[in-house]
Design an enzyme around this catalytic site. Structure first.
Site, PDB file in Angstrom:
ATOM      1  N   SER A 112     -45.212 -32.778  30.530  1.00 48.32           N
ATOM      2  CA  SER A 112     -45.689 -33.978  31.852  1.00 48.32           C
ATOM      3  C   SER A 112     -43.934 -33.255  31.865  1.00 48.32           C
ATOM      4  O   SER A 112     -43.401 -33.674  32.936  1.00 48.32           O
ATOM      5  CB  SER A 112     -45.576 -35.136  31.381  1.00 48.32           C
ATOM      6  N   GLU A 127       0.902  -1.648   0.093  1.00 54.78           N
ATOM      7  CA  GLU A 127       0.026   0.509   0.116  1.00 54.78           C
ATOM      8  C   GLU A 127       0.847   1.157  -0.048  1.00 54.78           C
ATOM      9  O   GLU A 127       0.194   2.436  -0.524  1.00 54.78           O
ATOM     10  CB  GLU A 127      -0.968   0.079   1.051  1.00 54.78           C
TER      11      GLU A 127
END
Length: 683
Positions: free
Chosen positions: A408, A142
């Protein structure tokens, strides 16, 4: 004489065009020296005029002059443009680098990363934490002259402009790393001349304010890598599932190449383009001497491979829970923090695998599309949390946020209320038809067994006995018991509560069962063990504690013995684990909409829910089939290599007499005084 008039005319000629007498004398004397006689006045005047006329400049001189003029005016123009755009920025003395949004690193119990939460996707890292080749990769590709320029690189700009002109398009940018940082910190991404000018001004300010290493560190923590990842730490975790300090040379090159076009060069979406770009970065690193030839060769031979399914694992459900409760412990988060959780990565993977494999194999056949799984230690520490079959497809956490009828699986609270009222496991009640104001509950098998003990009634999940017990002790007493053990969801104190018609969440139901696994102590399920800030400073550390004793030890022994029977002879026989004594309870809601199994040993409590998000019935999925299979698959993996620990007081439960948990007779009735106060004060 012919010369006379000439002389007279000579005397009448005016003196040289306004010249002073001294000038005339001087010029005459010069004429005498030059020619011996004075020249004629007309010629001398012409010569004088030629001397005073400026010489015409050469072409080169004129070019230099005009170039200088243009340069001066150009400089003035540039200064004016810079001054104008500078006025559009905040005053220099008020400029400050914006604070990076804080990141929350969520860690497993062993310190490995589960997930990151926050706008950036990863924590801030310093240069000294990183291998040198990682930051150097960005410099190489860069901004090769990063350490030599003053924020703006004229050579780089000229080179980029030339390449762009020769390629008839934008082939290369001329921005330095400092300019890119300025854009990321202060400006938008629009491509305008105004933004570029402001970018240059801000780059100069950054170079004046910070050192090169500080600028590079800021850049590495702010640059965008796609997929919501800002900074190298977030990118390393996102694409490779590891911290930035552990990336290889090939991975570093790929990350450095990615910032040019994150969407186009993402290694998990376009691996060929990412690899080609990485090769350019590696070549630049080698040219600059940032890597040795053998490193360059090795990186080319073994290119980086991205992690698959990054960020989509079920651990994100646990991470979401952390974020939901974090404010209660640390308040507003303003800096990067690390949250150490109680989640065990191995158990989390085992729970996810058990649930997803069961749904993949049998989900279509049984018409069930979703599930949830919760596992915790008997003290309430969550060890695994799965809120659905696929986090990438649905982030709704069914383990913590969904409320469904437990069927249950709610009955242990009814039976515990009966034990506390004086009944025992061998107390006999009638299994037969019953009608409550026109409501006639039936057993799953639609037949009746007549007189049965409470132990058998719970193991076989007989509905009529549960309803009779609920009415006997009172629905409010049942609600009170459930509340005491940790059920926080709204509960309706009516006759049907004995069959689990009030909705609860999986996490609170499993948390309530923990009281049976730990000997009768109430727990609050928790996932956060410790929170640390910058430098490892401890912000929060969980202290030992809970709700205290909520169930008498004798009642715990009786309940554990009864729920142990559920796995031996009852509805959960498939849940038996060789070498371990476990207990638990199945649950199925009306029309098979919800199927549950909550089971435990002295080591671990785990619960499974299966159903459909829209509440449509399944194809007869009950608590005793698919949920038990999921639970068994998980527990066999989770308990492998551990010392078996039976539920507390299970031995005492085996020898308990028919007198019940409190020494009452088998046919003992509820305490009238206790029932009175229960009805008076409710839950």
């Amino acid at each position: 004489m012919r010369q006379g008039p000439e002389r007279r005319r000579e005397r009448r000629e005016p003196v040289f065009d306004g010249a002073e007498p001294t000038d005339v004398g001087l010029r005459l004397s010069r004429g005498d020296r030059a020619g011996g006689a004075m020249a004629r006045p007309g010629r001398d005047e012409e010569r004088g005029r030629r001397r005073r006329r400026p010489r015409r400049r050469s072409l080169v001189g004129r070019l230099v002059s005009w170039t200088l003029v243009v340069a001066i005016w150009g400089a003035i123009g540039v200064a004016a443009i810079l001054a104008y755009h500078a006025t559009q920025l905040p005053p220099i003395d008020q400029l400050a680098v914006p604070k990076r949004p804080p990141n929350v690193a969520i860690l497993a119990s062993d310190g490995t990363l589960l997930a990151n939460r926050g706008e950036t996707g990863g924590r801030t890292v310093s240069l000294r934490e990183l291998p040198p080749y990682l930051p150097n990769a960005f410099v190489a590709i860069e901004d090769r002259r990063f350490y030599g320029h003053f924020g703006i690189d004229p050579l780089g700009i000229a080179r980029a402009a030339f390449r762009n002109l020769t390629s008839r398009g934008v082939a290369q940018g001329g921005s330095t790393l400092t300019q890119q940082l300025a854009k990321n910190l202060f400006l938008t991404q629009e491509r305008t001349a105004s933004r570029k000018i402001q970018e240059a001004i801000l780059a100069l300010w950054l170079e004046h304010r910070y050192t090169k290493d500080q600028i590079l560190e800021l850049y590495l923590n702010r640059v965008y890598f796609g997929a919501g990842a800002y900074g190298v730490e977030a990118a390393a975790q996102r694409y490779y599932g590891k911290p930035a300090r552990e990336v290889t040379v090939a991975e570093a090159a790929t990350l450095a190449g990615l910032v040019q076009a994150p969407s186009r060069l993402a290694p998990n979406r376009n691996p060929e383009a990412a690899r080609a770009r990485a090769e350019l970065v590696l070549a630049a690193m080698a040219d600059e001497g940032y890597i040795r030839p053998e490193q360059h060769k090795a990186a080319l031979l073994e290119p980086a491979e991205p992690r698959r399914r990054a960020g989509a694992g079920s651990a994100n459900y646990a991470a979401d829970l952390v974020m939901d409760v974090l404010d209660d412990f640390v308040g507003t988060v303003e800096t990067d923090i690390s949250v150490k959780t109680t989640i065990d990565p191995g158990l989390q993977a085992a729970a996810e695998r058990a649930l997803t494999e069961e749904l993949a194999q049998k989900g279509t056949k049984f018409g069930v599309g979703q599930g949830a799984f919760v596992a915790m230690r008997p003290d309430g520490a969550l060890r695994a949390l799965v809120g659905g079959r696929n986090y990438a497809e649905s982030q709704f956490n069914r383990a913590t946020s969904a409320r469904r009828q437990p069927g249950s699986a709610f009955k242990p609270f009814v039976y515990l209320a009966a034990l506390e009222a004086g009944l025992g496991p061998d107390t006999v009640r009638e299994d037969g038809p019953i009608s409550v104001r026109g409501w006639s509950p039936e057993n799953y098998s639609r037949d009746y067994r007549g007189p049965v003990t409470l132990r058998d009634a719970l193991a076989l999940s007989l509905n009529t006995v549960a309803v009779r017990l609920g009415l006997e002790v009172g629905p409010k007493r049942v609600v009170q018991v459930a509340r005491r053990l940790g059920i926080a969801s709204p509960l309706q104190p009516n006759a049907s509560i004995a069959l689990g018609t009030s909705e609860v969440s999986p996490i609170e139901l499993v948390g309530a069962y923990a009281a049976f696994a730990n000997g009768g102590f109430g727990v609050v399920p928790y996932v956060i063990a410790e929170v640390t800030g910058p430098g490892g400073k401890v912000i929060y550390r969980r202290k030992e504690g809970g709700l205290g004793r909520v169930v008498d030890s004798a009642a715990v022994a009786a309940m554990n013995g009864m729920m142990r029977e559920t796995l031996l002879t009852g509805t959960a026989r498939r849940a038996e684990i060789p070498g371990f004594e476990a207990a638990g309870k199945t649950g199925t809601s009306q029309d098979f909409r919800d199927a549950w199994f909550i089971g435990y040993t002295g080591n671990l409590v785990a619960g499974v829910w299966l159903g459909n998000d829209d509440g449509t019935p399944t194809k007869k999925v009950s608590g005793g089939n698919l949920p038990v299979e999921v639970w068994s698959r998980f527990m066999k993996a989770a308990l492998q290599g551990t010392q078996p620990v039976p539920p507390p007081n299970l031995g005492a439960a085996r020898v308990a007499s028919a007198s019940g948990a409190r020494g009452r007779t088998a046919n003992a009735q509820p305490d009238p005084l206790g029932e009175f106060f229960g009805r008076l004060f409710g839950d």
